[in-house]
Design an enzyme around this catalytic site. Sequence first.
Site, short mmCIF file in Angstrom:
data_model
loop_
_atom_site.label_atom_id
_atom_site.label_comp_id
_atom_site.label_asym_id
_atom_site.label_seq_id
_atom_site.Cartn_x
_atom_site.Cartn_y
_atom_site.Cartn_z
N LEU A 60 -23.32 20.41 33.18
CA LEU A 60 -24.00 20.69 31.91
C LEU A 60 -23.03 20.84 30.74
O LEU A 60 -23.46 21.04 29.60
CB LEU A 60 -24.89 21.94 32.03
CG LEU A 60 -26.02 21.85 33.07
CD1 LEU A 60 -26.85 23.14 33.08
CD2 LEU A 60 -26.93 20.66 32.80
N LYS A 61 -21.75 20.83 31.01
CA LYS A 61 -20.71 20.79 29.96
C LYS A 61 -20.94 21.80 28.83
O LYS A 61 -21.11 21.42 27.66
CB LYS A 61 -20.61 19.39 29.35
CG LYS A 61 -20.30 18.29 30.34
CD LYS A 61 -20.06 16.96 29.63
CE LYS A 61 -19.71 15.83 30.58
NZ LYS A 61 -20.79 15.37 31.45
N ASP A 64 -19.87 26.76 23.58
CA ASP A 64 -20.50 27.65 22.59
C ASP A 64 -19.57 28.85 22.40
O ASP A 64 -18.46 28.85 22.91
CB ASP A 64 -21.90 28.07 23.09
CG ASP A 64 -22.86 28.39 21.94
OD1 ASP A 64 -22.40 29.03 20.95
OD2 ASP A 64 -24.03 28.02 22.01
N THR A 68 -22.02 33.74 24.54
CA THR A 68 -23.15 32.89 24.94
C THR A 68 -22.82 32.13 26.22
O THR A 68 -23.65 32.03 27.13
CB THR A 68 -23.49 31.92 23.79
OG1 THR A 68 -23.78 32.69 22.64
CG2 THR A 68 -24.69 31.05 24.13
N THR A 119 -14.18 10.54 28.17
CA THR A 119 -13.59 9.19 28.26
C THR A 119 -14.23 8.24 27.24
O THR A 119 -13.73 7.16 26.99
CB THR A 119 -13.72 8.61 29.68
OG1 THR A 119 -15.04 8.84 30.14
CG2 THR A 119 -12.73 9.25 30.61
N ARG A 181 -15.46 2.38 41.58
CA ARG A 181 -16.17 1.17 42.02
C ARG A 181 -15.47 0.59 43.23
O ARG A 181 -14.25 0.66 43.32
CB ARG A 181 -16.19 0.10 40.90
CG ARG A 181 -17.04 0.47 39.69
CD ARG A 181 -18.52 0.51 40.05
NE ARG A 181 -19.36 0.87 38.92
CZ ARG A 181 -19.72 2.11 38.60
NH1 ARG A 181 -19.31 3.14 39.32
NH2 ARG A 181 -20.51 2.35 37.56
N GLY A 210 -21.97 7.13 41.14
CA GLY A 210 -23.40 6.98 40.83
C GLY A 210 -23.94 5.67 41.35
O GLY A 210 -24.22 5.51 42.54
N ARG A 211 -24.06 4.72 40.44
CA ARG A 211 -24.76 3.47 40.75
C ARG A 211 -24.30 2.69 41.98
O ARG A 211 -25.16 2.11 42.65
CB ARG A 211 -24.76 2.58 39.49
CG ARG A 211 -25.68 3.14 38.41
CD ARG A 211 -25.35 2.60 37.04
NE ARG A 211 -24.08 3.14 36.56
CZ ARG A 211 -23.55 2.82 35.39
NH1 ARG A 211 -24.17 1.97 34.59
NH2 ARG A 211 -22.41 3.36 35.02
O1 C5P Z 1 -23.02 5.13 37.97
P1 C5P Z 1 -21.63 5.63 37.80
O2 C5P Z 1 -20.82 5.64 39.09
O3 C5P Z 1 -20.89 4.97 36.67
O4 C5P Z 1 -21.83 7.17 37.41
C1 C5P Z 1 -20.77 7.99 37.06
C2 C5P Z 1 -21.27 9.37 36.73
O5 C5P Z 1 -20.19 10.12 36.21
C3 C5P Z 1 -22.36 9.41 35.66
O6 C5P Z 1 -23.18 10.55 35.94
C4 C5P Z 1 -21.59 9.61 34.39
O7 C5P Z 1 -22.33 10.24 33.40
C5 C5P Z 1 -20.46 10.50 34.86
N1 C5P Z 1 -19.26 10.46 34.05
C6 C5P Z 1 -18.55 9.29 33.80
N2 C5P Z 1 -17.42 9.31 33.02
C7 C5P Z 1 -17.00 10.46 32.51
C8 C5P Z 1 -17.70 11.64 32.73
C9 C5P Z 1 -18.84 11.60 33.50
O8 C5P Z 1 -18.91 8.23 34.29
N3 C5P Z 1 -15.90 10.48 31.81
#
Ligand code: C5P
Length: 232
Positions: A60-61, A64, A68, A119, A181, A210-211
Amino acid sequence: MGKDVIIALDFNGEDAVYGFLDKFRDEKPYVKIGMELFYSAGPGIVREIKRRGHKIFLDLKLHDIPTTVKKAMAVLSALDVDMCNLHAAGTIEMMKAAIEGLVRADGTRPKLIAVTQLTSTSEERMQKELLISATISETVVKYAQNAKEAGLDGVVCSPLEAEMVKAACGKEFMTVTPGVRFADSDKGDQVRITTPARAKEIGSDYIVVGRPITEAEDPVKEYRRCIAEFVD
Ligand code: C5P
């Protein structure tokens, strides 16, 4: 330190999340819940995924004023998550307050890591818009050192920054790296990427994927492939 693969649950609804998690019968992957899912589904989804036996990185990064952030972190800690994060730009004072908020009555707390520079922020924009005259690399390393000084456990950074952070803050300071990847898979919108095997060589402690897993025809197979390359 145990290395692990964290699956980014970037789904737009609870049903999609549970449908995905139900595919895993023999293992309980570590998962990441981000802003979109948390803001749409609410804290209940964290409790349910925890109940199902998964470890959770709640992404949730926070950023503040210290008071808080301390109070918000106490709420997140009570959800029994395993890791959460904040922006190092909030200063060492804010990061220290966050740690105080995370400590539970029994003395335990979730791991806390910092975002240094996103990034998505280019060096040019950082210098022109934020008036930070250092380079991105210098800024990332300084923010990581600040996080370490505040007592945090590590940072989330690109795999290409992980080596620099380890050199500046020590091997024990955790690096959590997205942008992963397989050598033979689609890059999507990620530009600076690395394979799970290369992330292991660089010294990442956790990779966030993720993907390549969530959109795969056989997510369990791709998850196991990640584990085989990165952990085993
Ligand atoms: O689908 P993918 O493998 O690209 O997902 C990477 C995850 O890491 C996503 O939830 C993305 O928001 C997060 N993320 C990123 N690069 C960052 C910080 C977070 O890809 N610098």
